[in-house]
Design a protein around this motif. Structure first.
Motif: not given
Length: 202
Positions: A17-27
């Motif tokens: 929703r923020q236009g951001l990816p969600f990968g291992s760093d975000e997790k």
């Protein structure tokens, strides 16, 4: 319960929703944290100072929907809990809020297997603070050094360690260093099950 994929679905949605990816760093920013702490980390990532409360409300709504519909018990969880509960008192000490903890245990058919269930919104300071584990041990009438924690996140590992408990690690993020006393790849680990099976039955 293997709820981490359910959290990831909800977290991915909020990042998208923020236009951001969600990968291992975000997790890694949110895994194992209490709902308020995870929401505050997301608010920082979204550059939304003070937005943690609103994010927490939406995150809880989303993850509860996914858990109720899709969450599964970790492979081997039921067998391990049954073997353990036949020998020693058992408890759940979860960094999820009570509503989500109840939903997850109900989904997995595990609700009646734990005489003690402790959620993050029932303590003053959730994990990584040791309060949750210390409280669970008190409710079980056991000294922390004589108990054993199973943990899948660094947040939980720090909590158990600070409480003075030995830890068996079943890390969710397989690539990270996880300094538990013993690290296993699955709750179906043959050596683990053989060890627990050898305990005197109550």
């Amino acid at each position: 319960m293997d709820t981490e994929p359910c959290w990831s679905v909800a977290e991915t949605e909020l990042f998208a929703r923020q236009g951001l990816p969600f990968g291992s760093d975000e997790k890694a920013l949110v895994i194992g944290k209490s709902l308020p702490a995870a929401a505050d980390a997301m608010a920082k990532a979204f550059d939304e100072p003070g937005g943690g409360t609103e994010i927490a409300d939406e995150l809880l709504r989303l993850v509860t929907e996914v858990v109720t519909a899709k969450a599964e018990a970790m492979p081997g969880a039921r067998e391990l809990v049954e073997l353990t509960a036949a020998a020693v008192p058992v408890a759940v000490a979860s960094n999820s809020p009570r509503a989500l903890l109840d939903a997850a245990l109900a989904r997995g058919g595990l609700s009646e297997m734990f005489p003690v269930k402790l959620a993050a919104d029932e303590v003053t300071a959730p994990k990584p603070d040791p309060e949750m584990y210390l409280t669970a041990c008190r409710l079980l009438d056991v000294e922390p050094a004589d108990a054993l924690a199973f943990e899948d996140s660094m947040t939980g590992l720090r909590s158990a360690r600070t409480a003075g408990m030995p830890v068996i690690g079943v890390p969710t993020l397989k690539h990270q260093d996880f300094p538990a006393d013993v690290v296993i790849g699955s709750l179906r680990d043959e050596e683990l099950l053989a060890w627990v099976s050898g305990w005197p039955r109550r």
